[in-house]
Design a protein around this motif. Structure first.
Motif, PDB file in Angstrom:
ATOM      1  N   GLN A   1       0.817  -1.205   0.000  1.00 39.03           N
ATOM      2  CA  GLN A   1       0.000   0.000   0.000  1.00 39.03           C
ATOM      3  C   GLN A   1       0.855   1.260   0.000  1.00 39.03           C
ATOM      4  O   GLN A   1       0.581   2.220  -0.725  1.00 39.03           O
ATOM      5  CB  GLN A   1      -0.909   0.015   1.236  1.00 39.03           C
ATOM      6  CG  GLN A   1      -2.167  -0.792   1.090  1.00 39.03           C
ATOM      7  CD  GLN A   1      -3.083  -0.214   0.042  1.00 39.03           C
ATOM      8  OE1 GLN A   1      -2.860  -0.396  -1.158  1.00 39.03           O
ATOM      9  NE2 GLN A   1      -4.115   0.491   0.464  1.00 39.03           N
TER      10      GLN A   1
ATOM     11  N   ARG B   1      -2.739   4.103  -8.720  1.00 41.06           N
ATOM     12  CA  ARG B   1      -4.053   4.185  -8.087  1.00 41.06           C
ATOM     13  C   ARG B   1      -4.798   2.861  -8.102  1.00 41.06           C
ATOM     14  O   ARG B   1      -5.382   2.443  -7.098  1.00 41.06           O
ATOM     15  CB  ARG B   1      -4.885   5.262  -8.792  1.00 41.06           C
ATOM     16  CG  ARG B   1      -4.304   6.658  -8.665  1.00 41.06           C
ATOM     17  CD  ARG B   1      -5.274   7.684  -9.194  1.00 41.06           C
ATOM     18  NE  ARG B   1      -4.736   9.025  -9.076  1.00 41.06           N
ATOM     19  CZ  ARG B   1      -5.443  10.122  -9.331  1.00 41.06           C
ATOM     20  NH1 ARG B   1      -6.699  10.011  -9.728  1.00 41.06           N
ATOM     21  NH2 ARG B   1      -4.891  11.313  -9.205  1.00 41.06           N
ATOM     22  N   ARG B   2      -4.820   2.208  -9.255  1.00 45.52           N
ATOM     23  CA  ARG B   2      -5.584   0.961  -9.352  1.00 45.52           C
ATOM     24  C   ARG B   2      -5.035  -0.092  -8.394  1.00 45.52           C
ATOM     25  O   ARG B   2      -5.798  -0.777  -7.695  1.00 45.52           O
ATOM     26  CB  ARG B   2      -5.545   0.437 -10.791  1.00 45.52           C
ATOM     27  CG  ARG B   2      -6.359  -0.839 -11.006  1.00 45.52           C
ATOM     28  CD  ARG B   2      -6.410  -1.223 -12.468  1.00 45.52           C
ATOM     29  NE  ARG B   2      -7.051  -0.182 -13.271  1.00 45.52           N
ATOM     30  CZ  ARG B   2      -7.200  -0.255 -14.574  1.00 45.52           C
ATOM     31  NH1 ARG B   2      -6.741  -1.319 -15.244  1.00 45.52           N
ATOM     32  NH2 ARG B   2      -7.805   0.712 -15.242  1.00 45.52           N
TER      33      ARG B   2
ATOM     34  N   HIS C   1      -3.329   0.496  -5.684  1.00 49.21           N
ATOM     35  CA  HIS C   1      -3.583   0.963  -4.315  1.00 49.21           C
ATOM     36  C   HIS C   1      -5.010   0.630  -3.879  1.00 49.21           C
ATOM     37  O   HIS C   1      -5.230   0.171  -2.747  1.00 49.21           O
ATOM     38  CB  HIS C   1      -3.337   2.467  -4.238  1.00 49.21           C
ATOM     39  CG  HIS C   1      -3.492   3.019  -2.850  1.00 49.21           C
ATOM     40  ND1 HIS C   1      -2.530   2.865  -1.880  1.00 49.21           N
ATOM     41  CD2 HIS C   1      -4.506   3.709  -2.277  1.00 49.21           C
ATOM     42  CE1 HIS C   1      -2.931   3.447  -0.767  1.00 49.21           C
ATOM     43  NE2 HIS C   1      -4.128   3.966  -0.979  1.00 49.21           N
ATOM     44  N   ARG C   2      -5.974   0.850  -4.762  1.00 50.55           N
ATOM     45  CA  ARG C   2      -7.365   0.574  -4.403  1.00 50.55           C
ATOM     46  C   ARG C   2      -7.617  -0.912  -4.224  1.00 50.55           C
ATOM     47  O   ARG C   2      -8.318  -1.335  -3.293  1.00 50.55           O
ATOM     48  CB  ARG C   2      -8.281   1.137  -5.485  1.00 50.55           C
ATOM     49  CG  ARG C   2      -8.310   2.662  -5.525  1.00 50.55           C
ATOM     50  CD  ARG C   2      -9.005   3.177  -6.761  1.00 50.55           C
ATOM     51  NE  ARG C   2      -9.006   4.636  -6.821  1.00 50.55           N
ATOM     52  CZ  ARG C   2      -9.366   5.336  -7.877  1.00 50.55           C
ATOM     53  NH1 ARG C   2      -9.769   4.711  -8.985  1.00 50.55           N
ATOM     54  NH2 ARG C   2      -9.331   6.659  -7.847  1.00 50.55           N
ATOM     55  N   THR C   3      -7.045  -1.732  -5.101  1.00 48.57           N
ATOM     56  CA  THR C   3      -7.249  -3.177  -5.013  1.00 48.57           C
ATOM     57  C   THR C   3      -6.646  -3.738  -3.727  1.00 48.57           C
ATOM     58  O   THR C   3      -7.301  -4.482  -2.985  1.00 48.57           O
ATOM     59  CB  THR C   3      -6.626  -3.880  -6.234  1.00 48.57           C
ATOM     60  OG1 THR C   3      -7.207  -3.359  -7.432  1.00 48.57           O
ATOM     61  CG2 THR C   3      -6.862  -5.381  -6.158  1.00 48.57           C
TER      62      THR C   3
END
Length: 406
Positions: free
Chosen positions: A97, A106-107, A109-111
Motif C-alpha cells: 500500500q 491508483r488501481r 492501491h485501491r485493489t
C-alpha cells in the motif's frame, strides 16, 4: 486529485530510507507472525520467532516464558491462527500500500486497500475472540499486556474504519493519516519482538515477562509518534484549505505543561516506591516521552518559522495532547484498579502504557476535524464566489459594464 500531495521528485533521501526500512522490516517479520501459533496447533511445526530470539539471547529466556502457554492456546487455536496468519499477511500488504501510494499507482492501491481492510477486520476478530475468552491473568505477561492488547485492537479497528470514512468523504489526506496510524498499531507486534532481544542485552537478569513490561511502557507511544511523522511525510502541503491560525495558542501549552508536571511527579514517586524495578519501568516511559515532547516543540518552532501552517497545527495538537498523558494515566489507573479489580502496580503500569497511545489517537482525531472543517469552509467560500460571479454576469446592466470595461 493526486494520491500524494507534493512532487514525487522532491522527496528526500530520508523519506526513502524510512520507506524501505519499513518495507524490509515488515517483510522479514511476516513469516515470524504467520508461524507464531503453528507449534501449538501442530507440535513440531517450525516457529521462526522463538528460534531467532533464542539464538539472539538464550534458551531459558524464551522457553520458560512459553512452556505454560499450550493449555491456554488450545482453547483458541482457530482464532489465534486467523489472527496471526492475517497479521503476517498485513505485514506484506502494508508495504504494498505504501509503495503504491507514493508511486501513484491508483488501481493497485485501491485493489490492495480492499484486501488490506478486510484482512484487518478478520484478523482483529480472531484477536477479539482470544481476549474475550481468556482470563486476563492467563494472557501472555498477564493483565498489563491484556489491557494493552485490547487497546491496540480497538485502535487498529477504529483507525482503519475512520480511514475508510475519510476516503468516502473525499478526505484523501486524512485517509492517509488514519491508515498510517493503523499500520503503526500493527507495527507494535514486530517492535515488541525487537525489544525482546534488545532489552535483554541491557538487562541480562530479566525474564521475558519483565522485558515485556518495560516494552509496553513506551512502544505504543513510539509507534504512534512514528505515525505522526509518516503523516507529515505523506502530506507535504504548506497551508491547507480553510486552515488559518491555530486553535492552540501558546497559553494553552503553558497550562497543559503545568498539568503534565503535576501528574507526572506523583507517577514517578509511585514507581520509585516499588524499588529498582519501578525506577526502571518509569525510565522506559519518561525518557521516550520527554524526548518525543522535545522533538514536537522543535517541529512546531521550525514549521512556524517556515510558514508551514498545516505542519505547525498538526504538531501543536500532538504536543498538547501528549501533555495530557500523565493525567490520563492517573485517571485510567483509578479505573483499572476499581473497575477491573487490579492491584495498584498493575493498574498504573497498564494505565501509563495505554494513555500515550490514546492521547495520540485523540490528536489524529482533532487534526482530522480541523482538515474537515477547513475543507468545508473553503468550499463555502468558493461557492459564494461563483454565485456572486454568476449574479454579476446575469445582470444585463452589469454585463454591459463588464463589456465596456473590456
Amino acid at each position: 486529485m493526486s494520491l500524494v500531495a507534493g512532487p514525487r521528485k522532491g522527496r528526500s533521501k530520508l523519506f526513502w530510507v524510512a520507506v524501505w526500512a519499513l518495507v524490509i522490516g515488515s517483510v522479514v517479520y511476516a513469516p515470524i507472525a504467520m508461524t507464531a501459533i503453528w507449534p501449538y496447533a501442530s507440535p513440531g511445526a517450525p516457529s521462526l520467532g522463538p528460534d531467532v530470539l533464542e539464538r539472539a539471547t538464550d534458551y531459558s529466556y524464551v522457553h520458560d516464558a512459553l512452556i505454560d502457554r499450550q493449555p491456554v492456546y488450545d482453547k483458541n487455536i482457530p482464532a489465534l491462527l486467523v489472527h496471526t496468519i492475517g497479521g503476517g499477511l498485513l505485514m506484506l500488504l502494508g508495504p504494498a500500500q505504501l509503495l503504491s501510494v507514493v508511486r501513484r499507482r491508483r488501481r493497485l492501491h485501491r485493489t490492495v486497500g480492499v484486501v488490506y481492510a478486510v484482512t484487518v477486520y478478520v484478523s482483529m476478530i480472531g484477536a477479539l475472540i482470544y481476549l474475550m475468552t481468556t482470563p486476563m491473568a492467563e494472557v501472555f505477561s498477564g493483565p498489563v499486556f491484556s489491557i494493552a492488547l485490547t487497546t491496540i485492537l480497538i485502535g487498529t479497528v477504529m483507525s482503519v474504519t475512520f480511514g475508510l470514512v475519510a476516503l468516502a468523504q473525499g478526505q484523501i489526506q486524512m485517509h492517509f493519516r488514519w491508515m498510517a496510524l493503523n499500520y503503526a498499531f500493527l507495527m507494535t507486534a514486530p517492535v515488541l519482538r525487537l525489544e525482546w532481544g534488545v532489552l535483554k542485552q541491557f538487562h541480562p537478569e530479566a525474564t521475558l515477562a519483565e522485558v515485556n513490561m518495560m516494552s509496553v511502557m513506551n512502544q505504543g507511544g513510539l509507534v504512534v509518534f512514528a505515525a505522526a511523522v509518516a503523516s507529515r511525510m505523506l502530506d507535504s502541503r504548506r497551508p491547507a484549505p480553510g486552515i488559518k491560525g491555530t486553535w492552540l495558542p501558546w497559553p494553552a501549552f503553558i497550562g497543559s505543561a503545568f498539568f503534565c508536571l503535576v501528574a507526572l511527579i506523583p507517577i514517578g514517586v509511585v514507581f520509585h516506591s516499588w524499588g529498582a524495578s519501578g525506577d526502571r519501568l518509569f525510565a522506559y516511559f519518561a525518557v521516550p516521552y520527554l524526548a518525543a515532547a522535545a522533538v514536537m516543540i522543535w517541529c512546531i518552532v521550525r514549521s512556524t518559522r517556515a510558514g508551514r501552517t498545516l505542519a505547525s497545527e498538526e504538531w501543536r495538537w500532538q504536543l498538547f495532547l501528549l501533555c495530557g498523558v500523565p493525567g490520563l494515566a492517573l485517571a485510567l489507573a483509578f479505573a483499572f484498579q476499581n473497575w477491573l479489580g487490579q492491584d495498584s502496580a498493575t493498574a498504573l503500569t497498564a494505565a501509563v502504557a495505554v494513555s500515550w497511545g490514546v492521547s495520540a489517537f485523540g490528536a489524529f482525531m482533532m487534526i482530522g476535524l480541523r482538515l474537515y472543517l477547513g475543507t468545508r469552509a473553503a468550499e463555502k467560500v468558493s461557492i459564494s464566489r461563483r454565485q456572486a460571479l454568476s449574479t454579476e454576469t446575469a445582470d444585463p446592466e452589469r454585463e454591459s459594464e463588464l463589456v465596456d470595461a473590456r
